[in-house]
Design an enzyme around this catalytic site. Structure first.
Site, short mmCIF file in Angstrom:
data_model
loop_
_atom_site.label_atom_id
_atom_site.label_comp_id
_atom_site.label_asym_id
_atom_site.label_seq_id
_atom_site.Cartn_x
_atom_site.Cartn_y
_atom_site.Cartn_z
N TRP A 197 0.77 -1.19 0.13
CA TRP A 197 -0.19 -0.09 0.15
C TRP A 197 1.06 1.25 0.03
CZ3 TRP A 197 -4.49 -1.87 3.93
CH2 TRP A 197 -5.36 -2.79 3.14
N GLU A 227 11.52 1.07 -4.96
CA GLU A 227 11.65 2.52 -4.49
C GLU A 227 12.59 2.79 -3.37
OE1 GLU A 227 7.30 2.40 -3.95
OE2 GLU A 227 7.03 2.25 -6.04
N GLU A 238 10.70 -7.62 -9.54
CA GLU A 238 10.20 -6.60 -9.90
C GLU A 238 10.70 -5.67 -10.80
OE1 GLU A 238 6.77 -5.68 -6.96
OE2 GLU A 238 8.47 -4.56 -6.27
N GLY A 245 4.18 0.40 -11.52
CA GLY A 245 3.27 1.70 -11.60
C GLY A 245 3.07 2.21 -12.95
N GLY A 295 1.09 -3.47 -6.10
CA GLY A 295 0.94 -2.25 -5.59
C GLY A 295 -0.41 -1.54 -5.92
N GLY A 296 -0.64 -0.59 -7.20
CA GLY A 296 -1.83 0.21 -7.13
C GLY A 296 -3.04 -0.81 -7.19
C1 PEP Z 1 4.95 -2.51 -6.28
O1 PEP Z 1 5.19 -1.14 -5.78
O2 PEP Z 1 5.60 -3.50 -5.93
C2 PEP Z 1 4.01 -2.89 -7.49
C3 PEP Z 1 4.41 -3.78 -8.14
O3 PEP Z 1 3.39 -1.84 -7.83
P1 PEP Z 1 2.22 -1.88 -8.95
O4 PEP Z 1 1.49 -3.19 -9.01
O5 PEP Z 1 1.57 -0.48 -8.84
O6 PEP Z 1 3.12 -1.85 -10.58
#
Ligand code: PEP
Length: 256
Positions: A12, A100, A170, A176, A236-237
């Site tokens: 989140w 991040e 990732e 994102g 994430g989102g």
């Molecule tokens: C994340 O922040 O780990 C991620 C995968 O974000 P999103 O699903 O929004 O791409």
């Protein structure tokens, strides 16, 4: 092949205050029914809401993760928190080395393994993140970068604890952006990570869950999680609303 329980975790990030966290965790607890025992579900809320999240999730199959953890037990580390601080709340998992954190807060191949080590020592499940940038992919350096990040983490893991580790691939260009890795791209890197695990840990490599993260949504989760080495998702989102995260979890049911 070993049976790995699929594992989806919502991240989140810096969203959802206390009330929204309570509401969404409650919705996960109430909605997890069909997934229970088949797909593991966790969320990593904002640090200031972890207490509330743990309170709502207590006694349910929904797990609460931290987005980061420091390696020291205590001390002069303003703005950080230790494994013990998390365990005391009821937190069971910790994301370590999210891209991040690597890009914005200086995490690297020295500090990420320290976080993983502390998590393992203190009884948390580390979700250790690796992944290449767009530039690195375009320069055909994906295997090199992911290999380096993964080896740095595996170096500090002992054979008798490796099955507790979760690794999340990732690709930074997919986070994102709405542009997920294709299932083939994800599987290719996951197979590489599995091979690195096998080189160090032999057959135990088959017990380690590898999540894919980067623009996972309910409508692409099933095809990604169909790949043999994609054992779950870090989201994430699309995890901010409980029904969406649960729908992504449904994508893992075919593996269960
Ligand atoms: C994340 O922040 O780990 C991620 C995968 O974000 P999103 O699903 O929004 O791409």
């Amino acid at each position: 092949m070993a049976k790995r329980v699929p594992f989806v975790c919502g991240n989140w990030k810096m969203h959802h205050g206390v009330e929204a966290t309570r509401k969404q965790v409650r919705a996960l607890v109430e909605g997890i029914g069909r997934l229970q025992g088949k797909v593991e579900v966790a969320v990593a809320p904002v640090a200031t809401t972890l207490f509330a999240a743990c309170e709502v999730a207590r006694g349910s199959p929904v797990k609460i993760a931290a987005q980061n953890v420091h390696w020291a037990e205590k001390g002069a580390f303003t703005g950080e928190w230790s494994v013990a601080h998390l365990v005391e709340l009821g937190v069971t998992h910790a994301i370590c080395g999210h891209s991040e954190r690597r890009a914005l807060f200086g995490d690297d191949d020295t500090t990420v393994p320290k976080r993983v080590r502390a998590a393992l020592d203190g009884g948390l499940v580390p979700i250790a993140c690796v992944g290449e940038s767009l530039k690195e992919r375009e320069e055909s350096r994906t295997a090199q970068v992911v290999g380096r990040q993964t080896e740095a983490i595996l170096e500090i893991v002992k054979p008798d604890e490796v099955e507790r580790l979760v690794l999340a691939y990732e690709p930074v260009w997919a986070i994102g952006t709405g542009k997920n890795a294709t299932p083939t791209q994800a599987q290719e890197v996951h197979a590489q990570i599995r091979a690195l695990l096998a080189k160090r840990f032999g057959a135990k490599a088959e017990l380690v869950r590898l999540q894919y993260g980067g623009s996972v949504k309910p409508d692409n989760a099933a095809e990604l999680l169909r790949e043999p080495d994609v054992d779950g998702a870090l989201v994430g989102g699309a995890s901010l609303e409980a029904p969406s995260l649960l729908a992504i979890g449904e994508g893992g049911m075919q593996r269960a």
